[in-house]
Write a protein that holds these residues in place. Structure first.
Motif, PDB file in Angstrom:
ATOM      1  N   UNK A  35       0.371   0.285 -11.983  1.00  0.00           N
ATOM      2  CA  UNK A  35      -0.086   0.077 -10.608  1.00  0.00           C
ATOM      3  C   UNK A  35      -1.426  -0.638 -10.599  1.00  0.00           C
ATOM      4  N   UNK A  36      -1.629  -1.441  -9.600  1.00  0.00           N
ATOM      5  CA  UNK A  36      -2.892  -2.136  -9.403  1.00  0.00           C
ATOM      6  C   UNK A  36      -3.654  -1.407  -8.301  1.00  0.00           C
ATOM      7  N   UNK A  37      -4.905  -1.099  -8.557  1.00  0.00           N
ATOM      8  CA  UNK A  37      -5.730  -0.411  -7.574  1.00  0.00           C
ATOM      9  C   UNK A  37      -5.872  -1.257  -6.310  1.00  0.00           C
ATOM     10  N   UNK A  38      -5.968  -0.604  -5.169  1.00  0.00           N
ATOM     11  CA  UNK A  38      -6.140  -1.340  -3.911  1.00  0.00           C
ATOM     12  C   UNK A  38      -7.478  -2.063  -3.866  1.00  0.00           C
ATOM     13  N   UNK A  39      -8.423  -1.650  -4.717  1.00  0.00           N
ATOM     14  CA  UNK A  39      -9.714  -2.318  -4.748  1.00  0.00           C
ATOM     15  C   UNK A  39      -9.579  -3.780  -5.179  1.00  0.00           C
ATOM     16  N   UNK A  40      -8.548  -4.104  -5.964  1.00  0.00           N
ATOM     17  CA  UNK A  40      -8.367  -5.472  -6.425  1.00  0.00           C
ATOM     18  C   UNK A  40      -8.018  -6.414  -5.274  1.00  0.00           C
ATOM     19  N   UNK A  41      -7.655  -5.894  -4.123  1.00  0.00           N
ATOM     20  CA  UNK A  41      -7.343  -6.715  -2.962  1.00  0.00           C
ATOM     21  C   UNK A  41      -8.584  -7.019  -2.119  1.00  0.00           C
ATOM     22  N   UNK A  42      -9.713  -6.401  -2.465  1.00  0.00           N
ATOM     23  CA  UNK A  42     -10.954  -6.707  -1.757  1.00  0.00           C
ATOM     24  C   UNK A  42     -11.432  -8.093  -2.166  1.00  0.00           C
ATOM     25  N   UNK A  43     -11.980  -8.821  -1.213  1.00  0.00           N
ATOM     26  CA  UNK A  43     -12.354 -10.219  -1.466  1.00  0.00           C
ATOM     27  C   UNK A  43     -13.444 -10.362  -2.523  1.00  0.00           C
ATOM     28  N   UNK A  44     -14.321  -9.392  -2.675  1.00  0.00           N
ATOM     29  CA  UNK A  44     -15.432  -9.508  -3.607  1.00  0.00           C
ATOM     30  C   UNK A  44     -15.166  -8.819  -4.948  1.00  0.00           C
ATOM     31  N   UNK A  45     -14.034  -8.176  -5.102  1.00  0.00           N
ATOM     32  CA  UNK A  45     -13.784  -7.335  -6.277  1.00  0.00           C
ATOM     33  C   UNK A  45     -13.779  -8.144  -7.580  1.00  0.00           C
ATOM     34  N   UNK A  46     -13.207  -9.335  -7.559  1.00  0.00           N
ATOM     35  CA  UNK A  46     -13.131 -10.129  -8.789  1.00  0.00           C
ATOM     36  C   UNK A  46     -14.502 -10.620  -9.246  1.00  0.00           C
ATOM     37  N   UNK A  47     -15.492 -10.630  -8.339  1.00  0.00           N
ATOM     38  CA  UNK A  47     -16.836 -11.098  -8.675  1.00  0.00           C
ATOM     39  C   UNK A  47     -17.676 -10.028  -9.364  1.00  0.00           C
ATOM     40  N   UNK A  48     -17.271  -8.772  -9.276  1.00  0.00           N
ATOM     41  CA  UNK A  48     -18.068  -7.685  -9.839  1.00  0.00           C
ATOM     42  C   UNK A  48     -18.027  -7.721 -11.362  1.00  0.00           C
ATOM     43  N   UNK A  49     -19.199  -7.552 -11.966  1.00  0.00           N
ATOM     44  CA  UNK A  49     -19.268  -7.518 -13.431  1.00  0.00           C
ATOM     45  C   UNK A  49     -18.666  -6.224 -13.972  1.00  0.00           C
ATOM     46  N   UNK A  50     -18.979  -5.140 -13.301  1.00  0.00           N
ATOM     47  CA  UNK A  50     -18.470  -3.840 -13.720  1.00  0.00           C
ATOM     48  C   UNK A  50     -17.651  -3.290 -12.556  1.00  0.00           C
ATOM     49  N   UNK A  51     -16.337  -3.368 -12.668  1.00  0.00           N
ATOM     50  CA  UNK A  51     -15.481  -3.032 -11.537  1.00  0.00           C
ATOM     51  C   UNK A  51     -15.313  -1.533 -11.325  1.00  0.00           C
ATOM     52  N   UNK A  52     -15.655  -0.738 -12.300  1.00  0.00           N
ATOM     53  CA  UNK A  52     -15.466   0.694 -12.120  1.00  0.00           C
ATOM     54  C   UNK A  52     -16.642   1.358 -11.417  1.00  0.00           C
ATOM     55  N   UNK A  53     -17.686   0.592 -11.114  1.00  0.00           N
ATOM     56  CA  UNK A  53     -18.828   1.151 -10.391  1.00  0.00           C
ATOM     57  C   UNK A  53     -18.498   1.220  -8.901  1.00  0.00           C
ATOM     58  N   UNK A  54     -18.859   2.309  -8.304  1.00  0.00           N
ATOM     59  CA  UNK A  54     -18.623   2.509  -6.877  1.00  0.00           C
ATOM     60  C   UNK A  54     -19.981   2.500  -6.180  1.00  0.00           C
ATOM     61  N   UNK A  55     -20.064   1.838  -5.065  1.00  0.00           N
ATOM     62  CA  UNK A  55     -21.307   1.817  -4.306  1.00  0.00           C
ATOM     63  C   UNK A  55     -21.492   3.164  -3.621  1.00  0.00           C
ATOM     64  N   UNK A  56     -22.526   3.862  -4.019  1.00  0.00           N
ATOM     65  CA  UNK A  56     -22.776   5.200  -3.495  1.00  0.00           C
ATOM     66  C   UNK A  56     -23.030   5.157  -1.994  1.00  0.00           C
ATOM     67  N   UNK A  57     -23.711   4.105  -1.528  1.00  0.00           N
ATOM     68  CA  UNK A  57     -24.023   4.011  -0.098  1.00  0.00           C
ATOM     69  C   UNK A  57     -22.743   3.930   0.734  1.00  0.00           C
TER      70      UNK A  57
END
Length: 172
Positions: free
Chosen positions: A7-29
């Motif tokens: 399965x592919x996480x739904x986060x991969x459908x976010x427009x900015x997700x591919x630009x993140x260096x570390x994709x497993x980090x979640x924005x706490x804010x």
């Protein structure tokens, strides 16, 4: 050779997700804003924002927890009993008045007074930073004299948790 991941996480459908260096980090804010909105919506029983609906009450019955909160059917209408964390109109007024009276230094956060609607008894237009300040500093003070001790303690611990993970240094 088969792929490990099915399965592919739904986060991969976010427009900015591919630009993140570390994709497993979640924005706490973002997480904090979502939790804050859900918590405020549930406490103030804001229609469309509360997480305390028929399905939640049915889940309690299914788990054999708090059967007294079971939905009541009367004349083809479903009624939900108020839980211990749902504020009455008097408690909502007290909560909103407490937040309306808060004075903070300029630049610390938005003008909290402008976020409180005394007519509707709810908070409107909360930004991420407003939720951050509300959750970590103001909410534990605003609920201090309103909610039962067990609920107040749980919410305060949740606020303390977010405060500690947002700290520059974590002490044990």
């Amino acid at each position: 050779m088969s792929e490990i991941w099915k399965n592919k996480s739904i986060f991969f459908y976010l427009s900015y997700w591919y630009k993140l260096d570390v994709r497993h980090c979640i924005y706490v804010m973002h997480v904090e804003k979502n939790v804050c909105n859900s918590l405020i919506g549930t406490l103030l029983n804001i229609k469309g924002k509360t997480k305390d609906g028929v399905n939640a009450h049915m889940d309690l019955i299914e788990m054999n927890i708090q059967e007294e909160l079971a939905p009541r059917e009367v004349c083809k209408r479903t009624y939900l009993l108020a839980a211990c964390y749902t504020l009455s109109k008097k408690e909502k007024t007290s909560f909103c008045e407490c937040l309306k009276g808060v004075k903070v230094p300029q630049g610390y956060s938005s003008n909290v007074k402008s976020l409180v609607s005394m007519n509707d008894l709810k908070l409107i237009g909360l930004k991420s930073h407003d939720c951050h300040v509300l959750k970590q500093q103001l909410l534990p003070v605003a609920i201090r004299g309103i909610l039962p001790k067990n609920v107040r303690h749980t919410i305060t611990r949740l606020c303390s948790f977010f405060n500690s993970i947002c700290s520059k240094e974590i002490d044990s």
